[in-house]
Design an enzyme around this catalytic site. Sequence first.
Site, PDB file in Angstrom:
ATOM      1  N   HIS A 164       0.837  -1.208   0.000  1.00  0.00           N
ATOM      2  CA  HIS A 164       0.000   0.000   0.000  1.00  0.00           C
ATOM      3  C   HIS A 164       0.865   1.248   0.000  1.00  0.00           C
ATOM      4  O   HIS A 164       1.936   1.283   0.606  1.00  0.00           O
ATOM      5  CB  HIS A 164      -0.913   0.012   1.225  1.00  0.00           C
ATOM      6  CG  HIS A 164      -1.985  -1.022   1.166  1.00  0.00           C
ATOM      7  ND1 HIS A 164      -3.150  -0.842   0.473  1.00  0.00           N
ATOM      8  CD2 HIS A 164      -2.040  -2.266   1.678  1.00  0.00           C
ATOM      9  CE1 HIS A 164      -3.892  -1.931   0.577  1.00  0.00           C
ATOM     10  NE2 HIS A 164      -3.236  -2.815   1.305  1.00  0.00           N
ATOM     11  N   THR A 190      14.175  -6.412   1.630  1.00  0.00           N
ATOM     12  CA  THR A 190      13.661  -5.196   1.017  1.00  0.00           C
ATOM     13  C   THR A 190      14.411  -4.827  -0.262  1.00  0.00           C
ATOM     14  O   THR A 190      13.972  -3.962  -0.997  1.00  0.00           O
ATOM     15  CB  THR A 190      13.756  -4.018   2.001  1.00  0.00           C
ATOM     16  OG1 THR A 190      15.130  -3.825   2.359  1.00  0.00           O
ATOM     17  CG2 THR A 190      12.919  -4.278   3.254  1.00  0.00           C
TER      18      THR A 190
END
Length: 176
Positions: A101, A152
């Site tokens: 998101h 990440t």
Amino acid sequence: MLTLLHGRWRAALLRLRGAKIGPKTTLRTTVSIRRPWCIALGTRVDVEHGVYLKIVSDDASLSAGDYVFIGAGSEIDVAQAVTIGAHSLIAPQVFITDHTHLAEAGRRINQQGTRVAPVVIGEDAWIGTRAVILPGVSIGDGAIVGAGAVVTRSVPANAIVAGVPAKIIGTRGQPS
């Protein structure tokens, strides 16, 4: 033996719903698949119980090469594309997603949409228990992701990574 036959019978049923599933692939009890027509699993893929393959759009794709293992309780959440190379091991309770998101200040999260970037896990990779693989990450061939790591950034071939966020701690085949 009965469990193995049941898992292969489930694979046959998913083929009828449009999934591309190679021979001798087994999907254990309580595997849940949303949009099976968007998945392609190679030969002798083993998907353990409680795995959730969540494909969120009809134009998304999840593919796994031959001899891939996906451990119990793992979730793969796909909006665009997740690819897992042959002979890779996904340990139990791993979470892999290709979307997240957006988070601008001053707007509600549910009004902002998402950022989507494909995830690629190379061949002969090992993703440790409870690791998290985030959008846009590529895991190189032969790489190892330590248990509980949050990945990440992309991981080079044969690298060993661990931690939050994951960092290189060694190279496969060399003392760490």
